[in-house]
Motif scaffolding. Structure first.
Motif, short mmCIF file in Angstrom:
data_model
loop_
_atom_site.label_atom_id
_atom_site.label_comp_id
_atom_site.label_asym_id
_atom_site.label_seq_id
_atom_site.Cartn_x
_atom_site.Cartn_y
_atom_site.Cartn_z
N ASN A 66 2.51 16.31 3.35
CA ASN A 66 1.09 16.53 3.59
C ASN A 66 0.61 17.67 2.70
O ASN A 66 1.23 18.74 2.65
N SER B 129 -0.39 8.26 3.20
CA SER B 129 -1.81 7.90 3.35
C SER B 129 -2.69 8.70 2.40
O SER B 129 -3.81 8.28 2.09
N SER B 130 -2.18 9.83 1.89
CA SER B 130 -3.00 10.66 0.99
C SER B 130 -3.03 10.12 -0.43
O SER B 130 -3.85 10.55 -1.24
N SER C 160 -4.73 4.13 -4.23
CA SER C 160 -4.17 2.85 -4.64
C SER C 160 -3.96 2.82 -6.15
O SER C 160 -4.79 3.31 -6.91
N ASN D 292 3.96 3.17 -4.47
CA ASN D 292 3.65 2.93 -3.05
C ASN D 292 4.75 3.41 -2.11
O ASN D 292 4.51 3.56 -0.92
N ARG E 128 0.85 -1.19 0.00
CA ARG E 128 0.00 0.00 0.00
C ARG E 128 0.88 1.24 0.00
O ARG E 128 2.04 1.20 0.43
#
Length: 923
Positions: free
Chosen positions: A830, A639-640, A643, A824, A635
């Protein structure tokens, strides 16, 4: 044509009577001009000369002048409007007595007698499409000598086929090494009389060549027999003029192959060359292909330029020696200490080929030593740098022999240069019997026995110059206190190019550490062996390798086992072209990596073709950063990030895929099928504008569409294909559902970003696409479905390109994509809502710029030589916006981009770096 064929043709032309009308065409033919090209020039169809010459567009303008008017003719050529219009690279004028030419790009000029112009053939090699380096252009003798030796070698094997067998190939190679020594010796006063060897063969052997081999055998036997033993050895009186050479060069069998009349003529022509001009720096590399049937077609194209070799040797130890020389100034004690240190330095090349790294190292050290002696008022002092300190391992026996011979020649030439001819001759013969070039497999031999740890007495065998150490008589050699420097250019052999014996070698070297080394290039074994050797000795190493060893999946399979314990990288030269003299050669993209024991080198340096900088630590990716290894993730790290999946696998023999016409005809016949036909894209479809469709048939529609003959026929073909598969699952399961893909990725409802699996290295940006809803992406590409197009902006950036080229590696020289390794792991800061909005606008601008050039394909638009200015500007703006999110400004270069990405990757994945430079994973 290669350089050797061109040199031969040019030399032949110069020897023939001058024909003014034919010269321009013969000259062009010598450089590979085809008969059709010459015919059109003769007829005037393509000859646009405006001064009565011969003008080949984009190549050369030639004028045959009246006798004594060559200079004026060259001026006319230069001022000719036709020369400029045709963009000629060269102009050439001759009257058959004098010869003048000019390179219009560089301004370099040749002025010589007509008969001597072949000596400058390298000047014109661009006419044959051969990209040359300065060193090759100045090495016409080495090319000429190698070409002649090759002709002799081939001719001898015609009449002596048994000498080409494995049983006698070593004797043949040894014979050629002996000949080279004789040619060199007779032109450099090593023999008492100039052309002694050649003249003796010519005078004492019959013109029909029947006894040529007998005469040469007697000469060789004389050079292996001391003068006091010659009478009892039966040496003919006429052979007594040859000195005792020893050194193993003429020991053992003195058999000589039988000569034909042609071979004898070749031998005499070779002896007529001026062997004082031999350049041992490169001659060995050129000639090593002579004895290799597989390589003879690329004769002389294994040349490694001196500047490239110095890229390895300078940072390894030569720069330090020169710095110490500068620091010493005229201080006698410091100069003496430096000279003493140099006398104990050993240079070890465990893949030495014909010895060019060793020869260059020796000559550079002799130059420094000569300066020391000059400053100390001892200019004629005998060298304290022994050839036995230059050691190598080579798998093939002929290059190993040539390496030893090249060192002998380099020693003699250095003695002449720095001490004078008289002193050089006085000490040259007999040759020293010690030999430290070992013939064998470097990955199987014990390096410590060939180049033992310093401070130990070495008992090594040396009687026959070219036999392995195990067959040599013992000698003692003390190597107290010396440094050892490992260097070289080992064979690369990437994935798919290794044969069974290479894989066995890799299991032998890497198998002790890991069972997973399938991605590692063969050259990686030399890094492992060097690191093992360094654990036992006072040594450093610098090796050339393909840049792939520091990219992609092989990196974590290799470098943890190289940089183990106390080994670190102290110098790295980023990717550059390691090219040779071959026509249209595809230069290998290489790196140089230097290793030392931790703490031995306080200064660590990263160098590129553009800059050089000192850093605190160099990791396996060759950047200033903590030691880490990027490996695949299931993954995204950030996190932003959405997939990224793989595309669909049809496994249908092409029967579920349709071109546009087939799809249109099917829908016209059966309108209900329209909802089953989807756009279908793989990497090449996207890049080259192919317009394909595919059938996506739900299970509940199968029965209905089987009533349509065209579709039913396609499904029957798929079922038959799968039923004959070697895979059980395909036969037993998939064949029952021919309407289904083997694997089908999700079908987008809004859009899909397509990411090609491979893209050309020439492109400045990795081209990704935005496709409409219902598109099926094939397994030859990756995809992100129904997403914010700000991610299109990230994928289209230089930041992402430099990341994927480093961590994903290359397919040959092309960029190779991986979702688990390239996407990945991609470190992204951010993002605020404003950041995403800005990136979305950038993505839209790129897409609009592409659309403005419809119907140009992506491949056309991203060709660096054709890329539209507005599209390039949109990408530049995209990079500017994204890079400002990372550091508030544009990055200066790719190295700076990588360093920032790895810094962010470290923060996102691991804890803080330790003092050693390694990093600990967060709990």
């Amino acid at each position: 044509m290669n350089a050797f064929e061109i040199e031969e043709a040019i030399s032949s032309l110069a020897e023939q009577p001058f024909d003014a009308s034919e010269f321009p065409y013969s000259f062009l033919q010598a450089f590979g001009a085809k008969e059709t090209t010459l015919r059109r020039l003769r007829s005037g169809d393509t000859n646009k000369s405006d001064i009565g010459g011969v003008l080949q567009t984009t190549n050369i303008h030639i004028k045959v002048a009246r006798v004594g008017a060559v200079t004026e003719a060259l001026k006319d050529l230069k001022s000719s409007p036709a020369t400029s219009r045709a963009k000629a690279k060269f102009i050439l004028a001759t009257d058959g007595v004098d010869f003048q030419a000019e390179d219009l790009n560089t301004g370099e000029v040749i002025v010589c007698e007509y008969r001597k112009f072949p000596e400058f053939f390298g000047f014109f090699l661009p006419l044959a499409g051969i990209s040359t380096v300065k060193q090759i252009r100045e090495s016409s003798f080495d090319i000429k000598a190698t070409g002649r030796l090759n002709r002799l070698y081939v001719e001898l094997l015609k009449d002596n086929p048994e000498w080409s067998t494995s049983a006698r190939r070593h004797e043949m190679n040894h014979f050629m090494a002996r000949l080279i020594f004789c040619f060199f010796a007779e032109d450099t006063d090593i023999f008492t009389k100039e052309t002694l060897f050649t003249a003796t063969v010519e005078q004492m052997s019959s013109k029909d060549s029947s006894d040529t081999h007998i005469v040469i055998e007697a000469i060789f036997k004389a050079m292996n027999t001391r003068s006091e033993h010659r009478a009892s050895a039966g040496i003919p009186r006429w052979a007594n003029v040859f000195p005792y050479v020893n050194g193993g060069l003429f020991s053992g069998s003195t058999d000589v192959p039988v000569f034909s009349k042609i071979a004898r003529t070749y031998l005499l022509h070779i002896g007529g060359l001026d062997w004082k001009k031999i350049n041992p720096d490169i001659f060995g590399s050129m000639i090593q292909a002579v004895a290799d049937d597989d390589e003879r077609g690329s004769l002389g194209m294994h040349y490694t330029s001196v500047p490239n070799i110095l890229k390895v040797l300078n940072p390894l130890f030569l720069d330090d020696l020169r710095e110490k020389l500068e620091e010493a100034g005229d201080n006698p004690r410091k100069l003496l200490n430096l000279r003493s240190r140099m006398s104990k330095i050993r240079v070890f090349d465990p893949a030495c080929g014909s010895g060019n790294f060793l020869v260059i190292a020796y000559k550079q050290m002799r130059e420094i030593e000569a300066e020391i002696n000059k400053r100390r008022g001892e200019p004629e002092r005998r060298s304290e740098i022994p050839l036995t300190n230059f050691r190598g391992i080579e798998l093939r026996d002929f290059p190993a022999e040539i390496a030893r011979l090249a060192l002998i020649i380099a020693e003699y030439q250095s003695d002449v240069l720095y001490r004078g001819q008289k002193e050089a001759l006085a000490e040259f013969l007999p040759l020293d019997a010690m030999n430290w070039i070992t013939c064998g497999n470097a990955l199987r031999l014990d390096w410590l026995s060939i180049c033992p740890p310093t401070g130990t007495g070495v008992k090594h065998r040396a009687d026959d110059l070219f036999m392995p150490p195990i067959n040599q008589a013992e000698i003692d050699f003390q190597n107290e206190g010396g440094e050892t420097y490992i260097c070289g250019n080992p064979p690369y052999l990437g994935k798919g190019k290794k044969e069974d014996d290479h894989l066995d070698d890799m299991r032998h070297v890497l198998g002790r550490y890991t069972a997973k080394f399938g991605y590692v290039d063969y050259v990686g074994c030399w890094f492992i062996r060097a690191a093992e050797y360094m654990q036992e000795t006072n040594a450093s190493a610098a090796l050339v390798a393909t840049n792939s060893v520091c990219q992609g999946r092989q990196l974590p399979q290799l470098w943890p086992f190289v940089l183990k314990k106390n080994i670190e990288i102290f110098y790295a030269h980023h990717s550059f072209k390691w090219s040779n003299s071959a026509a249209h050669n595809a230069a290998v993209i290489c790196v140089i990596i230097a290793l030392s024991l931790r703490g031995e080198r306080n200064r660590k340096t990263i160098e590129t073709t553009e800059y050089r900088k000192n850093v605190d630590h160099i990791n396996a990716y060759l950047i200033d950063g903590a030691s880490l290894y990027v490996e695949s993730r299931p993954r995204p790290l950030a996190s932003s990030l959405p997939s990224m999946g793989t595309g669909s696998v049809p496994n249908d023999g092409g029967r579920l895929i349709l071109n546009k016409d087939e799809a249109d005809q099917l829908v016209a016949a059966y309108p209900i099928v329209g909802e089953l036909v989807h756009p279908f894209f793989g990497s090449q479809d996207f890049l080259k504008g192919h317009n394909r469709r595919c059938l996506v048939i739900p299970d509940d529609m199968l029965e209905a569409v089987q009533n349509y003959p065209e579709i039913n026929e396609r499904l029957s073909d798929v079922a038959e294909l799968r039923a004959s598969s070697k895979k059980k699952e395909t036969r037993d399961l998939l064949s029952k559902y021919p309407h289904r893909f083997q694997h089908r990725g999700a079908i987008p409802e809004r859009n899909v970003i397509i990411i090609p699996s491979v893209s050309s290295e020439r492109r400045q940006w990795f081209p990704v696409g935005l496709l409409p809803s219902r598109t099926v992406v094939s397994n030859l590409a990756f995809m992100i479905i129904d997403t914010d197009i700000s991610y299109f902006s990230m994928l289209s950036s230089k930041m992402h390109l430099v990341w994927l080229s480093t961590v994903c590696g290359k397919l040959k020289t092309d960029f190779r994509y991986s979702n688990t390794l390239g996407w990945n792991t991609f470190p992204v800061p951010n993002l605020t809502d404003k950041n995403k909005a800005d990136l979305t606008r950038c993505a839209e601008d790129i897409l609009l710029a592409r659309e403005a050039h419809f119907p140009a394909t992506i491949a056309d638009l991203y060709d660096p030589e054709k890329m539209p200015a507005d599209l390039k500007a949109a990408h530049d703006r995209n990079d500017e916006v994204l890079e400002a999110i990372y550091i508030g400004r544009r990055f200066r270069n790719d190295t700076e981009r990588l360093e920032k990405l790895f810094e962010l990757y470290t923060k996102m994945t691991f804890g803080k770096p330790t003092k050693s430079g390694n990093i600990k994973m967060k709990a």
